[in-house]
Design an enzyme around this catalytic site. Structure first.
Site, PDB file in Angstrom:
ATOM      1  N   LYS A  40      12.947  -0.216  37.286  1.00  0.00           N
ATOM      2  CA  LYS A  40      12.864  -0.821  35.974  1.00  0.00           C
ATOM      3  C   LYS A  40      12.916   0.257  34.889  1.00  0.00           C
ATOM      4  O   LYS A  40      13.170  -0.015  33.726  1.00  0.00           O
ATOM      5  CB  LYS A  40      11.520  -1.560  35.834  1.00  0.00           C
ATOM      6  CG  LYS A  40      11.266  -2.594  36.893  1.00  0.00           C
ATOM      7  CD  LYS A  40       9.825  -3.111  36.794  1.00  0.00           C
ATOM      8  CE  LYS A  40       9.498  -3.945  37.993  1.00  0.00           C
ATOM      9  NZ  LYS A  40       8.040  -4.143  38.141  1.00  0.00           N
ATOM     10  N   ASP A  97      16.179   6.960  34.469  1.00  0.00           N
ATOM     11  CA  ASP A  97      15.150   7.343  33.512  1.00  0.00           C
ATOM     12  C   ASP A  97      14.819   8.828  33.658  1.00  0.00           C
ATOM     13  O   ASP A  97      14.758   9.571  32.684  1.00  0.00           O
ATOM     14  CB  ASP A  97      13.889   6.482  33.696  1.00  0.00           C
ATOM     15  CG  ASP A  97      13.426   6.353  35.144  1.00  0.00           C
ATOM     16  OD1 ASP A  97      14.021   7.001  36.051  1.00  0.00           O
ATOM     17  OD2 ASP A  97      12.462   5.616  35.391  1.00  0.00           O
ATOM     18  N   ASP A 100      13.610  13.789  39.335  1.00  0.00           N
ATOM     19  CA  ASP A 100      12.459  14.599  39.721  1.00  0.00           C
ATOM     20  C   ASP A 100      12.872  15.420  40.950  1.00  0.00           C
ATOM     21  O   ASP A 100      13.542  16.444  40.841  1.00  0.00           O
ATOM     22  CB  ASP A 100      11.304  13.626  39.976  1.00  0.00           C
ATOM     23  CG  ASP A 100       9.973  14.290  40.258  1.00  0.00           C
ATOM     24  OD1 ASP A 100       9.906  15.520  40.262  1.00  0.00           O
ATOM     25  OD2 ASP A 100       8.992  13.570  40.486  1.00  0.00           O
ATOM     26  N   LYS A 128      13.490  16.884  35.355  1.00  0.00           N
ATOM     27  CA  LYS A 128      12.451  17.870  35.695  1.00  0.00           C
ATOM     28  C   LYS A 128      13.028  18.798  36.762  1.00  0.00           C
ATOM     29  O   LYS A 128      12.738  18.647  37.945  1.00  0.00           O
ATOM     30  CB  LYS A 128      11.218  17.155  36.272  1.00  0.00           C
ATOM     31  CG  LYS A 128      10.478  16.287  35.277  1.00  0.00           C
ATOM     32  CD  LYS A 128       9.039  16.012  35.693  1.00  0.00           C
ATOM     33  CE  LYS A 128       8.898  14.824  36.575  1.00  0.00           C
ATOM     34  NZ  LYS A 128       7.498  14.346  36.725  1.00  0.00           N
ATOM     35  N   VAL A 150       5.196  11.800  33.228  1.00  0.00           N
ATOM     36  CA  VAL A 150       5.433  11.200  31.916  1.00  0.00           C
ATOM     37  C   VAL A 150       5.506   9.675  31.987  1.00  0.00           C
ATOM     38  O   VAL A 150       5.865   9.103  33.034  1.00  0.00           O
ATOM     39  CB  VAL A 150       6.719  11.765  31.251  1.00  0.00           C
ATOM     40  CG1 VAL A 150       6.529  13.197  30.817  1.00  0.00           C
ATOM     41  CG2 VAL A 150       7.918  11.627  32.175  1.00  0.00           C
ATOM     42  N   ARG A 162       5.092   1.192  30.069  1.00  0.00           N
ATOM     43  CA  ARG A 162       6.560   1.186  29.934  1.00  0.00           C
ATOM     44  C   ARG A 162       6.978   0.922  28.497  1.00  0.00           C
ATOM     45  O   ARG A 162       8.037   1.368  28.053  1.00  0.00           O
ATOM     46  CB  ARG A 162       7.178   0.091  30.816  1.00  0.00           C
ATOM     47  CG  ARG A 162       7.068   0.355  32.313  1.00  0.00           C
ATOM     48  CD  ARG A 162       7.962  -0.626  33.056  1.00  0.00           C
ATOM     49  NE  ARG A 162       7.648  -0.689  34.476  1.00  0.00           N
ATOM     50  CZ  ARG A 162       8.117   0.140  35.399  1.00  0.00           C
ATOM     51  NH1 ARG A 162       8.920   1.130  35.050  1.00  0.00           N
ATOM     52  NH2 ARG A 162       7.785  -0.003  36.663  1.00  0.00           N
TER      53      ARG A 162
HETATM   54  P1  5GP Z   1      13.109  11.503  42.530  1.00  0.00           P
HETATM   55  O1  5GP Z   1      13.724  10.782  43.681  1.00  0.00           O
HETATM   56  O2  5GP Z   1      14.096  12.267  41.693  1.00  0.00           O
HETATM   57  O3  5GP Z   1      11.943  12.357  42.969  1.00  0.00           O
HETATM   58  O4  5GP Z   1      12.402  10.418  41.637  1.00  0.00           O
HETATM   59  C1  5GP Z   1      13.037   9.643  40.722  1.00  0.00           C
HETATM   60  C2  5GP Z   1      12.134   8.484  40.337  1.00  0.00           C
HETATM   61  O5  5GP Z   1      10.745   8.840  40.414  1.00  0.00           O
HETATM   62  C3  5GP Z   1      12.361   8.089  38.904  1.00  0.00           C
HETATM   63  O6  5GP Z   1      13.395   7.150  38.774  1.00  0.00           O
HETATM   64  C4  5GP Z   1      11.002   7.536  38.501  1.00  0.00           C
HETATM   65  O7  5GP Z   1      10.924   6.184  38.855  1.00  0.00           O
HETATM   66  C5  5GP Z   1      10.009   8.308  39.344  1.00  0.00           C
HETATM   67  N1  5GP Z   1       9.405   9.434  38.610  1.00  0.00           N
HETATM   68  C6  5GP Z   1       9.611  10.749  38.803  1.00  0.00           C
HETATM   69  N2  5GP Z   1       8.912  11.499  37.935  1.00  0.00           N
HETATM   70  C7  5GP Z   1       8.238  10.620  37.153  1.00  0.00           C
HETATM   71  C8  5GP Z   1       7.351  10.777  36.036  1.00  0.00           C
HETATM   72  O8  5GP Z   1       7.025  11.862  35.549  1.00  0.00           O
HETATM   73  N3  5GP Z   1       6.880   9.612  35.496  1.00  0.00           N
HETATM   74  C9  5GP Z   1       7.193   8.377  35.968  1.00  0.00           C
HETATM   75  N4  5GP Z   1       6.677   7.325  35.365  1.00  0.00           N
HETATM   76  N5  5GP Z   1       8.033   8.202  37.012  1.00  0.00           N
HETATM   77  C10 5GP Z   1       8.548   9.313  37.594  1.00  0.00           C
END
Ligand code: 5GP
Length: 173
Positions: A40, A97, A100, A128, A150, A162
């Protein structure tokens, strides 16, 4: 109770989205861009971006889960809502969004490339890079941020926050 500190103001976010929309409109000139919003969290970003694109736009939505209601990546991804439409031959732009570890996008990219789009690019509001575990670089990025959790502008903590119109840092101390 969590404390929220403003990291990126509403004005800064909006200015950046206008810049991204301008660049994307230039890059996709003469084409139709098919936005795939990852639910979302990317909903706010996707809407604001889409409104400012000057090229023809179509949109679809997908829900991918890699986190529970906590703040640590599970390192696993599940598709909870599939796309409604075929992407064969389309100029696909995934709208995220935040990137990470990169696992979500890596998985999605592989999956969607297998469906034969004309092109596949990634736009993310936040990145990040210090947290990256797999090599993936978004084609369009709003802000590079430090390794902090965040919320706001679509991003949640346990489904809350959100609706904040800015990007905030959550601190549970
Ligand atoms: P990744 O697979 O790159 O580790 O994670 C991506 C997803 O993790 C993003 O789409 C988001 O939903 C969640 N996510 C990663 N870091 C954050 C953060 O700092 N805050 C929030 N609310 N969600 C995060």
């Amino acid at each position: 109770m969590e404390q929220i500190e403003v990291l990126i103001s509403e004005e800064e976010v909006e200015t950046k989205i206008c810049e991204l929309a301008k660049q994307i409109s230039i890059d996709y000139a003469g084409k139709e861009v098919h936005l795939i919003a990852i639910l979302k969290g990317s909903v706010f970003f996707t809407c604001e971006l889409a409104k400012r694109l000057t090229v023809p736009v179509t949109m679809d939505f997908m829900t991918v889960s890699s986190y529970g209601d906590g703040m640590v990546s599970a390192g696993q991804i599940t598709i909870k809502k599939e796309l409604d439409e075929d992407i064969d031959g389309k100029e696909v732009l995934i709208v995220e969004d935040i990137v990470d570890s990169g696992h979500t996008l890596m998985h999605l990219k592989k999956l969607l490339l297998g469906r034969n789009p004309a092109s596949l690019k990634i736009a993310t509001l936040l990145d990040k890079p210090d947290c990256r575990e797999v090599e993936i670089k978004p084609d369009y990025c709003g802000f590079v941020i430090p390794d902090r959790y965040v919320v706001g502008y679509g991003l949640d903590y346990a489904q809350q926050y959100r609706n904040l119109p800015y990007i905030g840092v959550i601190d549970q101390k």
